[in-house]
Design a protein around this motif. Sequence first.
Motif, PDB file in Angstrom:
ATOM      1  N   ASN A 255      49.871  29.854  33.426  1.00 22.24           N
ATOM      2  CA  ASN A 255      50.799  30.912  33.839  1.00 22.24           C
ATOM      3  C   ASN A 255      52.000  30.246  34.492  1.00 22.24           C
TER       4      ASN A 255
ATOM      5  N   TYR B  20      39.544  34.825  38.823  1.00 26.81           N
ATOM      6  CA  TYR B  20      39.256  35.961  39.706  1.00 26.81           C
ATOM      7  C   TYR B  20      39.305  35.584  41.188  1.00 26.81           C
TER       8      TYR B  20
ATOM      9  N   ALA C   8      46.173  37.847  24.955  1.00 28.33           N
ATOM     10  CA  ALA C   8      47.230  37.125  24.247  1.00 28.33           C
ATOM     11  C   ALA C   8      47.336  35.651  24.635  1.00 28.33           C
TER      12      ALA C   8
ATOM     13  N   TYR D  54      40.960  39.413  43.904  1.00 21.69           N
ATOM     14  CA  TYR D  54      41.662  39.543  42.619  1.00 21.69           C
ATOM     15  C   TYR D  54      41.667  41.015  42.208  1.00 21.69           C
TER      16      TYR D  54
ATOM     17  N   LYS E 159      50.344  39.131  20.030  1.00 24.46           N
ATOM     18  CA  LYS E 159      48.913  39.463  20.176  1.00 24.46           C
ATOM     19  C   LYS E 159      48.326  39.894  18.827  1.00 24.46           C
TER      20      LYS E 159
ATOM     21  N   ASP F 290      52.311  38.724  24.827  1.00 27.38           N
ATOM     22  CA  ASP F 290      51.968  40.061  24.360  1.00 27.38           C
ATOM     23  C   ASP F 290      53.240  40.866  24.061  1.00 27.38           C
TER      24      ASP F 290
ATOM     25  N   TYR G 162      47.246  24.043  40.800  1.00 24.59           N
ATOM     26  CA  TYR G 162      46.897  25.060  39.801  1.00 24.59           C
ATOM     27  C   TYR G 162      46.631  24.390  38.445  1.00 24.59           C
ATOM     28  N   ARG G 163      45.399  24.432  38.012  1.00 22.30           N
ATOM     29  CA  ARG G 163      44.946  23.785  36.767  1.00 22.30           C
ATOM     30  C   ARG G 163      45.372  22.308  36.730  1.00 22.30           C
TER      31      ARG G 163
ATOM     32  N   SER H   7      42.237  30.077  28.032  1.00 21.42           N
ATOM     33  CA  SER H   7      43.700  30.213  28.121  1.00 21.42           C
ATOM     34  C   SER H   7      44.351  28.988  27.487  1.00 21.42           C
TER      35      SER H   7
HETATM   36  N1  EPU Z   1      48.111  40.716  30.104  1.00 21.95           N
HETATM   37  C1  EPU Z   1      48.888  41.194  29.071  1.00 21.95           C
HETATM   38  N2  EPU Z   1      48.433  41.026  27.801  1.00 21.95           N
HETATM   39  C2  EPU Z   1      47.249  40.420  27.517  1.00 21.95           C
HETATM   40  C3  EPU Z   1      46.463  39.959  28.578  1.00 21.95           C
HETATM   41  C4  EPU Z   1      46.921  40.099  29.876  1.00 21.95           C
HETATM   42  O1  EPU Z   1      49.946  41.752  29.279  1.00 21.95           O
HETATM   43  O2  EPU Z   1      46.924  40.301  26.333  1.00 21.95           O
HETATM   44  C5  EPU Z   1      48.583  40.893  31.497  1.00 21.95           C
HETATM   45  C6  EPU Z   1      47.635  41.789  32.260  1.00 21.95           C
HETATM   46  O3  EPU Z   1      48.062  43.111  32.206  1.00 21.95           O
HETATM   47  C7  EPU Z   1      47.674  41.263  33.653  1.00 21.95           C
HETATM   48  C8  EPU Z   1      48.100  39.831  33.499  1.00 21.95           C
HETATM   49  O4  EPU Z   1      48.533  39.644  32.163  1.00 21.95           O
HETATM   50  O5  EPU Z   1      48.679  41.888  34.404  1.00 21.95           O
HETATM   51  C9  EPU Z   1      46.993  38.863  33.893  1.00 21.95           C
HETATM   52  O6  EPU Z   1      45.911  38.953  32.973  1.00 21.95           O
HETATM   53  P1  EPU Z   1      44.433  38.440  33.323  1.00 21.95           P
HETATM   54  O7  EPU Z   1      43.969  39.052  34.614  1.00 21.95           O
HETATM   55  O8  EPU Z   1      43.610  38.659  32.125  1.00 21.95           O
HETATM   56  O9  EPU Z   1      44.574  36.919  33.636  1.00 21.95           O
HETATM   57  P2  EPU Z   1      45.478  35.753  33.001  1.00 21.95           P
HETATM   58  O10 EPU Z   1      46.598  35.472  33.944  1.00 21.95           O
HETATM   59  O11 EPU Z   1      45.840  36.045  31.607  1.00 21.95           O
HETATM   60  C10 EPU Z   1      44.176  33.852  34.275  1.00 21.95           C
HETATM   61  C11 EPU Z   1      43.523  32.535  33.945  1.00 21.95           C
HETATM   62  C12 EPU Z   1      42.161  32.772  33.290  1.00 21.95           C
HETATM   63  C13 EPU Z   1      41.300  33.535  34.288  1.00 21.95           C
HETATM   64  C14 EPU Z   1      42.005  34.856  34.647  1.00 21.95           C
HETATM   65  C15 EPU Z   1      41.294  35.607  35.745  1.00 21.95           C
HETATM   66  C16 EPU Z   1      45.294  30.928  33.553  1.00 21.95           C
HETATM   67  C17 EPU Z   1      46.065  30.137  32.550  1.00 21.95           C
HETATM   68  N3  EPU Z   1      44.385  31.773  33.063  1.00 21.95           N
HETATM   69  O12 EPU Z   1      44.421  34.528  33.057  1.00 21.95           O
HETATM   70  O13 EPU Z   1      41.571  31.498  33.058  1.00 21.95           O
HETATM   71  O14 EPU Z   1      40.025  33.798  33.762  1.00 21.95           O
HETATM   72  O15 EPU Z   1      43.339  34.591  35.149  1.00 21.95           O
HETATM   73  O16 EPU Z   1      41.448  34.911  36.943  1.00 21.95           O
HETATM   74  O17 EPU Z   1      45.509  30.784  34.756  1.00 21.95           O
HETATM   75  C18 EPU Z   1      41.247  29.768  31.430  1.00 21.95           C
HETATM   76  O18 EPU Z   1      41.877  29.032  32.185  1.00 21.95           O
HETATM   77  O19 EPU Z   1      40.778  29.364  30.345  1.00 21.95           O
HETATM   78  C19 EPU Z   1      41.075  31.177  31.799  1.00 21.95           C
HETATM   79  C20 EPU Z   1      40.503  32.052  30.978  1.00 21.95           C
END
Ligand code: EPU
Length: 340
Positions: free
Chosen positions: A244, A132, A300, A197, A286, A281, A165-166, A240
């Motif tokens: 990303n 976030y 996902a 965010y 998913k 996804d 990043y990570r 995760s």
């Molecule tokens: N999305 C999908 N399908 C899904 C989930 C998400 O299409 O099932 C799309 C959403 O629509 C959105 C985008 O993916 O546009 C991003 O989703 P989200 O905000 O949930 O974040 P993320 O990129 O999936 C990253 C971090 C998380 C962190 C969140 C919030 C990484 C690898 N993961 O997830 O970190 O909590 O942003 O900042 O960078 C972790 O590292 O364990 C972790 C949970």
Amino acid sequence: MNIESEKSLKLFNSFGFDVSAEFFVSVSSVAELHEAICWSKQKSVATFILGGGSNIVFTRNVSGLVIHIAIKGIDAETDPRPADQIPLRVGAGEQWHALVATTLKLNYFGLENLALIPGSAGAAPIQNIGAYGVEIAERLNSVEVYSKATGDTLLLNAADCQFGYRHSIFKTAQGADYVVTAINLNLLTRDKPNTTYRALSDALTRKGYLRPTAQQVFDEVCAIRGEKLPDPQQIGNAGSFFKNPIIDRQQLDRLMENNPEIPHYPDKPGHFKVPAAWLIDQAGWKGHQIDNVGVHNAQALVLVNHGDGNGQQIAILANNIKKDILQRYGVLLEREPTLY
Ligand code: EPU
């Protein structure tokens, strides 16, 4: 020092995989850590450093000595301190989320976006936890480490840690010698949270918070995470599973030809971050389940253990996802947790 043999690690990893450690010890001070390392050298056995166990996939039993870091302590330096700032020294074995909650109660601000991340404080700099809009790197002064090779303790400042990043020095060959024993944070006395965010600011706006407090950000982050991310106490997981991917303009243009709606965020110059969750996804993974493992049905990017799954099944599933995403989109996914 109490060294146990053939200890189950089921309660020591957030996937809940039932592997065992040949030898196991929990250390609560740097002196005990040193003692454990000396023991392993004497016996010529390998060592495996274990924190909160929330970023590891055990695919087999661990040979050698597992050293569980249980070094505690949260100490604020209130006098003297720089204006508007609170230096805070935290033992590596403190639980991360409990630390975030404690700092908020003390009116020390800056960690609220990082609420509910599983794992220990000592693991936070290793993968530079972020969520976030905030990464731990922005809140760190320095990291205290112990060198397994020399037995010395060292202080690495934030620049020494090579944060990305990570990513950090601790993920490189050079850093593999270091055990994090404490982190030195720099928190703020002003309640001015980061709401950059998009998903977070949208949620706060919906609640009618125009100038949200750190407590409101904390509560909202907990609510969003609670909806999307499975609680490891209930469904084993390591957050995760993939980073990303960061792709260049050409790759993005190619992807957008067939997928014009793909979310993308500017990263380093000429590059864009795309959500691995979106790719996985869209590819239909998913909620997919095979054997006792699968892809979480609300996010996902998270692979889960539905009960009696094991690390090998997770590794196979992850490989299949990786191959599929490469074939469909030409994007190479990189694993986030460590595989043993
Ligand atoms: N999305 C999908 N399908 C899904 C989930 C998400 O299409 O099932 C799309 C959403 O629509 C959105 C985008 O993916 O546009 C991003 O989703 P989200 O905000 O949930 O974040 P993320 O990129 O999936 C990253 C971090 C998380 C962190 C969140 C919030 C990484 C690898 N993961 O997830 O970190 O909590 O942003 O900042 O960078 C972790 O590292 O364990 C972790 C949970």
